[in-house]
Design a protein around this motif. Structure first.
Motif, PDB file in Angstrom:
ATOM      1  N   LEU A  74    -133.952  44.126 -57.591  1.00  0.00           N
ATOM      2  CA  LEU A  74    -133.395  43.020 -58.376  1.00  0.00           C
ATOM      3  C   LEU A  74    -132.395  42.042 -57.424  1.00  0.00           C
ATOM      4  O   LEU A  74    -131.655  42.644 -56.698  1.00  0.00           O
ATOM      5  CB  LEU A  74    -132.404  43.478 -59.439  1.00  0.00           C
ATOM      6  CG  LEU A  74    -133.368  43.889 -60.779  1.00  0.00           C
ATOM      7  CD1 LEU A  74    -132.368  44.437 -61.823  1.00  0.00           C
ATOM      8  CD2 LEU A  74    -133.820  42.570 -61.383  1.00  0.00           C
ATOM      9  N   PRO A 107    -126.432  38.199 -55.950  1.00  0.00           N
ATOM     10  CA  PRO A 107    -125.980  37.089 -54.835  1.00  0.00           C
ATOM     11  C   PRO A 107    -125.278  37.757 -53.444  1.00  0.00           C
ATOM     12  O   PRO A 107    -124.497  38.675 -53.633  1.00  0.00           O
ATOM     13  CB  PRO A 107    -124.999  36.367 -55.609  1.00  0.00           C
ATOM     14  CG  PRO A 107    -124.716  37.165 -56.689  1.00  0.00           C
ATOM     15  CD  PRO A 107    -125.836  38.033 -57.135  1.00  0.00           C
ATOM     16  N   LEU A 132    -118.375  34.791 -57.754  1.00  0.00           N
ATOM     17  CA  LEU A 132    -119.412  35.536 -57.390  1.00  0.00           C
ATOM     18  C   LEU A 132    -120.389  34.743 -56.662  1.00  0.00           C
ATOM     19  O   LEU A 132    -120.997  35.355 -55.573  1.00  0.00           O
ATOM     20  CB  LEU A 132    -120.169  35.739 -58.807  1.00  0.00           C
ATOM     21  CG  LEU A 132    -121.391  36.584 -58.558  1.00  0.00           C
ATOM     22  CD1 LEU A 132    -121.211  38.152 -57.888  1.00  0.00           C
ATOM     23  CD2 LEU A 132    -122.054  37.125 -60.085  1.00  0.00           C
ATOM     24  N   PRO A 133    -120.785  33.476 -56.930  1.00  0.00           N
ATOM     25  CA  PRO A 133    -121.853  32.800 -56.011  1.00  0.00           C
ATOM     26  C   PRO A 133    -121.282  32.560 -54.548  1.00  0.00           C
ATOM     27  O   PRO A 133    -121.967  32.384 -53.922  1.00  0.00           O
ATOM     28  CB  PRO A 133    -122.043  31.318 -56.747  1.00  0.00           C
ATOM     29  CG  PRO A 133    -121.448  31.677 -57.946  1.00  0.00           C
ATOM     30  CD  PRO A 133    -120.446  32.505 -57.944  1.00  0.00           C
ATOM     31  N   PHE A 183    -129.453  48.544 -57.303  1.00  0.00           N
ATOM     32  CA  PHE A 183    -130.327  47.164 -57.785  1.00  0.00           C
ATOM     33  C   PHE A 183    -130.942  46.534 -56.740  1.00  0.00           C
ATOM     34  O   PHE A 183    -132.238  46.072 -56.865  1.00  0.00           O
ATOM     35  CB  PHE A 183    -129.004  46.379 -58.179  1.00  0.00           C
ATOM     36  CG  PHE A 183    -128.727  46.621 -59.853  1.00  0.00           C
ATOM     37  CD1 PHE A 183    -129.364  45.990 -60.849  1.00  0.00           C
ATOM     38  CD2 PHE A 183    -128.043  47.798 -59.768  1.00  0.00           C
ATOM     39  CE1 PHE A 183    -129.108  46.360 -62.096  1.00  0.00           C
ATOM     40  CE2 PHE A 183    -127.487  47.877 -61.203  1.00  0.00           C
ATOM     41  CZ  PHE A 183    -127.882  47.427 -62.132  1.00  0.00           C
ATOM     42  N   PHE A 234    -121.876  39.580 -54.381  1.00  0.00           N
ATOM     43  CA  PHE A 234    -121.717  40.784 -55.202  1.00  0.00           C
ATOM     44  C   PHE A 234    -120.786  41.779 -54.720  1.00  0.00           C
ATOM     45  O   PHE A 234    -120.007  42.044 -55.396  1.00  0.00           O
ATOM     46  CB  PHE A 234    -123.032  41.422 -55.521  1.00  0.00           C
ATOM     47  CG  PHE A 234    -122.932  42.437 -56.233  1.00  0.00           C
ATOM     48  CD1 PHE A 234    -122.749  42.027 -57.789  1.00  0.00           C
ATOM     49  CD2 PHE A 234    -122.969  43.825 -55.777  1.00  0.00           C
ATOM     50  CE1 PHE A 234    -122.595  43.232 -58.598  1.00  0.00           C
ATOM     51  CE2 PHE A 234    -122.815  44.721 -56.847  1.00  0.00           C
ATOM     52  CZ  PHE A 234    -122.721  44.739 -58.173  1.00  0.00           C
ATOM     53  N   THR A 254    -117.141  42.083 -56.826  1.00  0.00           N
ATOM     54  CA  THR A 254    -117.131  43.238 -57.671  1.00  0.00           C
ATOM     55  C   THR A 254    -116.322  44.285 -57.210  1.00  0.00           C
ATOM     56  O   THR A 254    -115.503  44.757 -58.156  1.00  0.00           O
ATOM     57  CB  THR A 254    -118.687  43.899 -57.687  1.00  0.00           C
ATOM     58  OG1 THR A 254    -119.726  42.847 -58.022  1.00  0.00           O
ATOM     59  CG2 THR A 254    -118.798  45.122 -58.605  1.00  0.00           C
TER      60      THR A 254
END
Lengths: 507, 163
Positions: B153, B156, B105-106, B147, B110, B114
């Protein structure tokens, strides 16, 4: 009447455009997760909490949304129970018996209609109970000291762990696990790190959102993977969602009685809407006697549990709000959300946060009207949700869970923790350990420890203080008595109580 | 793990004698309880701030776990049916995919991570790639929109694309 004028003030809060919209979104989400088997309100609520924190909703708006999901899911659960014989929620297990029998007999439409109407009756009448009983309970609890609170929490733990697991030993283990997770991190009293093993991420403790999503949502995904790709079942034909006056007249008394019974059961810690539905069903079966056709499609067999489980969902809010001690996993998660928003539920809540309490009560009337509309004319839309394939639904829920857990701290470590709890939760489900006590232990653990330490600090280390007042003694007796409750309930209901108890983990 | 014969024996009305695999959960609880209790002995405070201290609740937890574990080791509950090998493999792959997600993920950000994990999971639920992969990409993009754009929000972006 005093409560009435407060309630008018509550409507002023609930009818604000934002809150009106949130009540609608809440009941809509609740209805959806209720319809879909496997995804329960506790998942939806836990997933939404980080978003609520991030968007800075006010506590009353947040509670209106979360409560809407909770009671909305009680409506939705009946749809899949009636049409598929697959209860969307554990609390709709009994509804499936007569509801599905009605569908097979070509009376699916009336069954859906009476389920919606009974849910509405139970949901609305119980709000009267909420506004009447909650202030009384708060007034009674205002004199509680730390010793009484400690005893009350022990009662909540013992009731939930005996009523949700079937086995007292396994319920105890689940509660202990939750309390253990609660101790992880810096001890707020002495600043000693506990069970952190040098991990900086653990110093803040376990976040209840991460644990809950792991235990419930991720373990559910694993369980469905075990079952395979099936589950895209087709609903039976149900005809028009209409009900005749005669059917309505026949089931009115059952609805009213069950609303009262369900409400009272809901207020009690541990019992919740599943047990309320079972008790209401078996009571009505008994009342009907030989005139009933329970089990073969008696309309009262749908009306009674649906009225009771909605009333119980309202009742369950009372101890959470006025005592600060929830009696179920879902209300424990809501308590966690309120604490995170800086609101401490307890006897003073109604006085100090009138907008929160009365706004919630008013929004429940509004939300139940929304639900009635969603369930009578629009029920077809939700039935279509049942045909969403699993390969789309479950990965989607997983992705939402990921985003939500990531939003808690913005750390990937939490995602790994969530996965770990998913595996643990799956193993616990398989072995018959209830999951709700873990969440209750985790949320309530810090409060319980604080009260214990405060009580003993005040008494100078004298343990007798825990059993010093009549109220504390009564609560200890209740805690002990609840250990015998599963046996008693099995005796009252002639249904398979063990089935309900196993399923109650999600309620 | 749990033998089929036990299940069959229960169905025939005979009471099967517990086998040792069924005692494992109880034993695990006892081990956990002992570990929790031992670790709790190290929770020392320099000065005693309150009569209870930070050890009391952990000790209570340890005792509860040990008691419950002993009970379940002595009187285990038979009848847990563990999944078939194919299902175990699917669940193992899914859990690994989740853990892999936390690692990539990092780096991948995202959207890509995902898409990958959702596509993998939908495949484990028997989706055909032709439908699973576009659905995964669409879902990731929809979540990103919701998001990052609607709720503001941060998600990453991915260090690989940052240079």
């Amino acid at each position: 009447m005093d409560a009435l004028s407060h309630l008018v003030g509550g409507f002023a809060v609930a009818l604000q455009p934002l809150n009106l919209g949130l009540a609608f979104v809440g009941v809509l989400v609740g209805q959806l997760v209720g319809v879909l088997p496997g995804i329960g309100p506790i998942n939806a609520i836990a997933i939404l909490i980080p978003l609520i924190f991030a968007t800075g909703l006010s506590p009353e708006s947040a509670l209106i949304l979360l409560a809407g999901i909770y009671y909305g899911s009680q409506y939705g659960g009946s749809i899949s129970a009636i049409l598929l014989n697959v209860p969307g929620e554990a609390s709709a297990v009994v509804t499936a018996i007569d509801g599905h029998a009605m569908t097979r007999a070509g009376r699916g439409g009336p069954a859906l209609a009476i389920a919606a109407i009974a849910s509405f009756v139970g949901g609305t009448l119980s709000v009267f109970g909420l506004v009447l009983l909650a202030p009384l309970l708060a007034e009674w609890a205002i004199g509680f000291g730390p010793a009484e609170y400690f005893a009350l929490m022990v009662f909540a733990f013992s009731a939930l762990s005996t009523l949700s697991g079937g086995s007292v030993a396994r319920g105890l283990a689940s509660t202990a696990l939750g309390l253990w997770l609660a101790t992880v991190g810096l001890d707020p009293h002495s600043a000693v790190p506990r069970y952190t093993f040098g991990q900086i991420q653990l110093l803040d403790g376990m976040d209840f959102v991460v644990v809950t999503i792991g235990l419930f949502a991720v373990s559910e995904v694993l369980q469905l993977l075990e079952e395979g790709g099936a589950g895209d079942a087709a609903a039976l034909a149900y005809g028009r969602v209409r009900i005749s006056l005669k059917d309505l007249r026949d089931s009115m008394a059952a609805m009213l009685r069950s609303a009262g019974l369900g409400f009272l059961v809901g207020v009690l810690p541990g019992a919740g809407s599943t047990i309320a539905a079972f008790l209401a069903y078996s009571t009505e079966k008994r009342v009907a006697g030989l005139s009933g056709r329970f089990g073969q499609g008696d309309i009262r067999g749908v009306a009674a549990p649906e009225s009771a489980n909605n009333a119980a969902a309202t009742g369950a809010m009372i101890p959470m709000l006025t005592l600060g001690v929830p009696g179920s996993g879902t209300t424990a998660v809501m308590l966690g959300a309120l604490l995170g928003l800086g609101v401490t539920p307890g006897p003073l809540l109604i006085e100090q946060e009138p907008d929160l309490f009365w706004g919630l009560a008013a929004s429940m009337y509004v939300g139940n009207v929304f639900l009635l509309l969603l369930n009578l004319p629009l029920v077809g839309v939700f039935i279509r949700a049942l045909s969403l394939p699993r390969w789309f639904l479950m990965p989607g829920v997983t992705a939402l869970a990921f985003v939500s857990v990531y939003a808690v701290n913005g750390s990937a470590f939490d995602l790994a923790l969530m996965t770990l709890f998913g595996v643990v939760g799956y193993a616990m489900r398989k072995l018959g350990f209830p999951l709700a006590p873990v969440v209750l232990g985790l949320v309530l653990g810090p409060l319980m420890e604080k009260n214990l330490r405060r009580a003993l600090a005040l008494s100078g280390g004298e343990w007798r203080v825990l059993f010093d007042s009549p109220i504390a003694i009564a609560l200890w007796v209740l805690a002990l008595a609840s250990l015998a409750a599963p046996v008693a309930i099995r005796r009252i209901t002639d249904l398979k109580a063990s089935d309900a108890a196993t399923d109650a983990t999600s309620s | 793990m749990t033998s089929r014969e036990d299940v069959a024996a229960t169905a025939n009305g005979e009471k099967p004698s517990p086998e040792w695999p069924e005692r494992i959960p109880g034993a695990v609880l006892v081990v956990l309880g002992v570990a929790a209790g031992l670790e709790a002995t190290t929770f020392d405070v320099a000065f005693l701030s309150d009569p209870v201290g930070p050890k009391a609740l952990p000790y209570l937890v340890a005792v509860a776990l040990i008691l419950s574990g002993i009970h379940q080791a002595l009187r285990p509950d038979p009848g847990t049916r563990w999944p078939e090998r194919a299902a175990l493999v699917r669940m193992g792959l899914a859990s690994s995919a989740f853990l892999g997600y936390t690692l990539v993920l990092p780096w991948l950000g995202f959207l890509l991570s995902t898409t990958l994990v959702v596509a993998a999971l939908s495949h484990l639920f028997f989706a055909v790639p032709r439908r699973g992969v576009p659905a995964a990409a669409g879902l990731a993009f929809a979540l990103w929109l919701l998001f990052v754009w609607v709720l503001a929000l941060p998600l990453p972006v991915g260090r690989l694309w940052m240079r």
